[in-house]
Design a protein around this motif. Structure first.
Motif, PDB file in Angstrom:
ATOM      1  N   THR A 125       0.855  -1.184   0.000  1.00 45.84           N
ATOM      2  CA  THR A 125       0.000   0.000   0.000  1.00 45.84           C
ATOM      3  C   THR A 125       0.885   1.226   0.000  1.00 45.84           C
ATOM      4  O   THR A 125       2.111   1.147   0.156  1.00 45.84           O
ATOM      5  CB  THR A 125      -0.967   0.002   1.195  1.00 45.84           C
ATOM      6  OG1 THR A 125      -1.991   0.977   0.983  1.00 45.84           O
ATOM      7  CG2 THR A 125      -0.240   0.307   2.506  1.00 45.84           C
ATOM      8  N   THR A 126       0.265   2.374  -0.183  1.00 40.64           N
ATOM      9  CA  THR A 126       0.952   3.656  -0.137  1.00 40.64           C
ATOM     10  C   THR A 126      -0.097   4.733   0.105  1.00 40.64           C
ATOM     11  O   THR A 126      -1.278   4.426   0.310  1.00 40.64           O
ATOM     12  CB  THR A 126       1.743   3.911  -1.438  1.00 40.64           C
ATOM     13  OG1 THR A 126       2.545   5.087  -1.287  1.00 40.64           O
ATOM     14  CG2 THR A 126       0.812   4.084  -2.624  1.00 40.64           C
ATOM     15  N   HIS A 128      -2.940   7.394  -0.407  1.00 43.75           N
ATOM     16  CA  HIS A 128      -4.064   7.227  -1.340  1.00 43.75           C
ATOM     17  C   HIS A 128      -3.870   8.021  -2.628  1.00 43.75           C
ATOM     18  O   HIS A 128      -4.377   7.626  -3.683  1.00 43.75           O
ATOM     19  CB  HIS A 128      -5.381   7.612  -0.655  1.00 43.75           C
ATOM     20  CG  HIS A 128      -5.386   8.972  -0.027  1.00 43.75           C
ATOM     21  ND1 HIS A 128      -5.567  10.121  -0.745  1.00 43.75           N
ATOM     22  CD2 HIS A 128      -5.211   9.352   1.270  1.00 43.75           C
ATOM     23  CE1 HIS A 128      -5.521  11.162   0.071  1.00 43.75           C
ATOM     24  NE2 HIS A 128      -5.305  10.727   1.292  1.00 43.75           N
ATOM     25  N   GLN A 131      -1.714   5.604  -4.994  1.00 43.23           N
ATOM     26  CA  GLN A 131      -2.034   4.192  -5.174  1.00 43.23           C
ATOM     27  C   GLN A 131      -2.224   3.796  -6.640  1.00 43.23           C
ATOM     28  O   GLN A 131      -1.726   2.751  -7.069  1.00 43.23           O
ATOM     29  CB  GLN A 131      -3.286   3.836  -4.361  1.00 43.23           C
ATOM     30  CG  GLN A 131      -3.040   3.834  -2.863  1.00 43.23           C
ATOM     31  CD  GLN A 131      -4.303   3.654  -2.057  1.00 43.23           C
ATOM     32  OE1 GLN A 131      -5.413   3.711  -2.590  1.00 43.23           O
ATOM     33  NE2 GLN A 131      -4.148   3.442  -0.765  1.00 43.23           N
ATOM     34  N   VAL A 143      -1.902  -3.804  -4.943  1.00 43.50           N
ATOM     35  CA  VAL A 143      -1.997  -2.585  -4.145  1.00 43.50           C
ATOM     36  C   VAL A 143      -3.301  -2.635  -3.345  1.00 43.50           C
ATOM     37  O   VAL A 143      -4.396  -2.693  -3.919  1.00 43.50           O
ATOM     38  CB  VAL A 143      -1.948  -1.326  -5.024  1.00 43.50           C
ATOM     39  CG1 VAL A 143      -2.113  -0.073  -4.165  1.00 43.50           C
ATOM     40  CG2 VAL A 143      -0.629  -1.284  -5.798  1.00 43.50           C
ATOM     41  N   ARG A 145      -5.968  -0.961  -0.906  1.00 45.37           N
ATOM     42  CA  ARG A 145      -6.430   0.388  -0.598  1.00 45.37           C
ATOM     43  C   ARG A 145      -7.143   0.411   0.756  1.00 45.37           C
ATOM     44  O   ARG A 145      -7.625  -0.599   1.245  1.00 45.37           O
ATOM     45  CB  ARG A 145      -7.368   0.884  -1.705  1.00 45.37           C
ATOM     46  CG  ARG A 145      -6.686   0.874  -3.082  1.00 45.37           C
ATOM     47  CD  ARG A 145      -7.677   1.089  -4.214  1.00 45.37           C
ATOM     48  NE  ARG A 145      -7.024   0.847  -5.503  1.00 45.37           N
ATOM     49  CZ  ARG A 145      -6.391   1.780  -6.202  1.00 45.37           C
ATOM     50  NH1 ARG A 145      -6.325   3.021  -5.734  1.00 45.37           N
ATOM     51  NH2 ARG A 145      -5.813   1.492  -7.355  1.00 45.37           N
ATOM     52  N   ALA A 159       0.593   3.443   4.549  1.00 42.48           N
ATOM     53  CA  ALA A 159      -0.142   4.370   3.704  1.00 42.48           C
ATOM     54  C   ALA A 159       0.478   5.756   3.631  1.00 42.48           C
ATOM     55  O   ALA A 159       0.239   6.491   2.690  1.00 42.48           O
ATOM     56  CB  ALA A 159      -1.590   4.479   4.195  1.00 42.48           C
TER      57      ALA A 159
END
Length: 310
Positions: A125-126, A128, A131, A143, A145, A159
């Motif tokens: 993840t990363t 928002h 993403q 990925v 969310r 995140a």
């Protein structure tokens, strides 16, 4: 985690770095043995917030117990930072993982793991805002969310921004136990929270998502001696309030009375023992029940709902 190595990229976000660093440095203050080190490809690293940071340019020798963490950075898109990490730096990331080590990222730092080939076939993840781009750049990655962090085969991603704190607290809990993570969260005055959609694995963390210092001190006492008899009067006196006040504050903060909280800890530990082959009778005695029938009654109760946070 004997060493926490932070890899700094130009434009690094201070909170992406400072959140996990504060968690691990607090763990070190508690005597857990962590050493924090900061490396970069240049000795002075500009940050997104304008404060320059100094870092080592010579990497220390890493072992499988070490954590290598890449905080996120400010950029117009992930591709704009392709020139910031040299190929040999990316090789160091992949080699550490191949040697059995753990790699982690906060926010855009996931792109560094992707460029090192560590996201292929794994959940990640990363932030928002990034993403979609992360999914496009690494189509073999999954990925995820709307989660705070993911863990997949010693590849840990979060995140972004404050979620790095949640990631670090989880890693501390996994290595040193949820009571230590809860203590660190209390020192930092943050919620000891987990990903909302996942099962809350520890009652010590599940019921620490509040900021009432009196209740935290009472929980500290219960956590340390949950298998012993803890009269309410003595517990209340130890935190400097009356029995009635402690019960009211405790219930408001956790949704449980002090006794029910202690029983929850006992039940959780007993279930762990039973799952590893202990009889109900042995588990009951180990966690402090004089009569195994009490444990059986507690096991038959419906599962308590997770208290709300925020």
């Amino acid at each position: 985690m004997s060493r926490i190595l932070f890899l700094l990229v130009p434009g690094v976000h201070l909170l992406d770095l400072a959140g996990p660093a504060q968690v691990f440095s607090t763990a070190a203050d508690l005597g857990l043995g962590q050493t924090l080190t900061y490396v970069a490809e240049q000795p002075v690293v500009p940050t997104a917030q304008g404060v320059p940071l100094q870092a080592d340019t010579v990497w220390p020798e890493l072992c499988p117990d070490d954590l290598l963490l890449v905080p996120g950075w400010r950029s117009s898109g992930l591709s704009s930072s392709d020139q910031w990490l040299a190929p040999d730096t990316l090789v160091r990331l992949s080699e550490h993982h191949a040697a059995g080590g753990t790699v982690a990222s906060v926010c855009a730092g996931a792109d560094a793991l992707g460029r090192a080939g560590l996201l292929d076939g794994r959940r990640c993840t990363t932030h928002h805002d990034l993403q979609d781009e992360l999914a496009a750049r690494y189509p073999r990655a999954t990925v995820v969310r709307d989660v705070l962090y993911t863990l997949d085969d010693r590849v840990v991603t979060s995140a972004g921004i404050a979620s790095g704190i949640d990631l670090a607290l989880h890693l501390v809990a996994a290595e040193h136990g949820p009571a230590v993570a809860a203590q660190i969260a209390r020192e930092m005055v943050v919620y000891a929270r987990r990903n909302g959609h996942e099962r809350q694995e520890s009652a010590m963390l599940r019921h620490r998502s509040h900021l009432d210092d009196t209740v935290h001190r009472a929980q500290d006492a219960i956590d340390a001696r949950f298998d012993s008899r803890l009269p309410l009067g003595g517990l209340a006196a130890s935190v400097g309030v009356s029995e009635r006040t402690l019960t009211r504050l405790f219930t408001r903060a956790t949704g449980l009375t002090p006794l029910r909280y202690q029983q929850t800890l006992r039940l959780e530990r007993a279930e762990h023992l039973i799952a590893h082959g202990a009889t109900v009778e042995h588990a009951a005695r180990t966690v402090g029940f004089e009569d195994p029938r009490m444990l059986r009654r507690l096991r038959a109760r419906p599962t308590l709902p997770t208290p709300a946070t925020g």
